[in-house]
Design an enzyme around this catalytic site. Structure first.
Site, PDB file in Angstrom:
ATOM      1  N   SER A  53       1.075  37.027 -58.326  1.00 28.53           N
ATOM      2  CA  SER A  53      -0.051  37.481 -57.253  1.00 28.53           C
ATOM      3  C   SER A  53      -0.526  36.492 -56.423  1.00 28.53           C
ATOM      4  O   SER A  53      -0.942  36.536 -55.278  1.00 28.53           O
ATOM      5  CB  SER A  53      -1.291  38.259 -57.869  1.00 28.53           C
ATOM      6  OG  SER A  53      -2.018  37.300 -58.588  1.00 28.53           O
ATOM      7  N   LYS A  94      -7.892  34.701 -58.138  1.00 28.59           N
ATOM      8  CA  LYS A  94      -7.709  35.054 -56.706  1.00 28.59           C
ATOM      9  C   LYS A  94      -8.337  34.248 -55.932  1.00 28.59           C
ATOM     10  O   LYS A  94      -9.167  33.365 -56.211  1.00 28.59           O
ATOM     11  CB  LYS A  94      -8.357  36.522 -56.427  1.00 28.59           C
ATOM     12  CG  LYS A  94      -7.928  37.562 -57.406  1.00 28.59           C
ATOM     13  CD  LYS A  94      -6.556  37.906 -57.369  1.00 28.59           C
ATOM     14  CE  LYS A  94      -5.791  38.872 -58.226  1.00 28.59           C
ATOM     15  NZ  LYS A  94      -4.188  39.123 -58.321  1.00 28.59           N
TER      16      LYS A  94
END
Length: 197
Positions: A53, A94
């Site tokens: 990701s 993230k």
């Protein structure tokens, strides 16, 4: 009187020296262990990144150093790479996109924050390799979260691999209380060692 006779060797000082050396070494080991525990527990820690990701910024299997104390003194900044508790079992990494009070939307692959366009240079490599439509699909904050702005005490996060990331578009805002720290660098494998902006 025979003066040629050598005196008996006295081993007591040598034994005391060894005892002192062992005691000093034991104290040194104890201090190192305490400092290691303190640094690892309170200042820095390391993580192994699983998944894709955050590619190409961070690759699957890389080990990263996380600064756990930085956010005790300051708030997260836009585009910081953060580790946070996503569930009771899992921590995610993230990138911070939205800060408290921000209105966010994407249009034609461009990030708009409070109506102002922002370049995301960290995405350029991925954008160049991406061939199927928009790299980041159009969305606005209200459509994704039901809120028009990022609430106080929260951030809005996205993975750099926008096509393959479970982030605030799916899990909502991240409470700043759930943030473990800021990812500073990757250190393993050694040939991939680098600091993050």
């Amino acid at each position: 009187m025979n003066t040629d006779q050598a005196p008996e060797p006295d081993n007591r000082p040598r034994k005391q020296t060894w005892k002192r050396m062992i005691w000093s070494f034991s104290k040194l080991i104890a201090v190192v262990l305490i400092l290691t525990f303190f640094v690892r527990g309170f200042l820095f820690t390391n993580y192994i990144v699983y998944g894709k990701s955050m590619m190409p910024t961070i690759h699957d299997g890389e080990r990263i150093i996380v600064n756990k104390v930085g956010y005790e003194m300051k708030e997260p900044s836009r585009f910081d790479l953060i580790i946070f508790h996503a569930t009771e079992e899992s921590d995610y990494i993230k990138r911070v996109i939205g800060l408290p009070g921000d209105e966010i939307y994407y249009e034609d692959d461009m990030l708009y924050i409070n109506g102002v366009a922002h370049d995301e240079e960290f995405l350029e490599v991925h954008r160049e390799a991406h061939e199927n439509g928009l790299f980041t699909e159009d969305f606005d904050l209200e459509g994704q979260t039901g809120k028009t702005t990022v609430p106080d005490g929260h951030v809005f996060v996205l993975g750099d691999n926008r096509q393959n990331s479970v982030d605030s578009r799916h899990i909502g805002f991240v409470s700043t209380e759930m943030i473990v720290g800021e990812a500073n660098m990757t250190f393993w494998p050694p040939e991939n060692m680098r600091f993050f902006k």
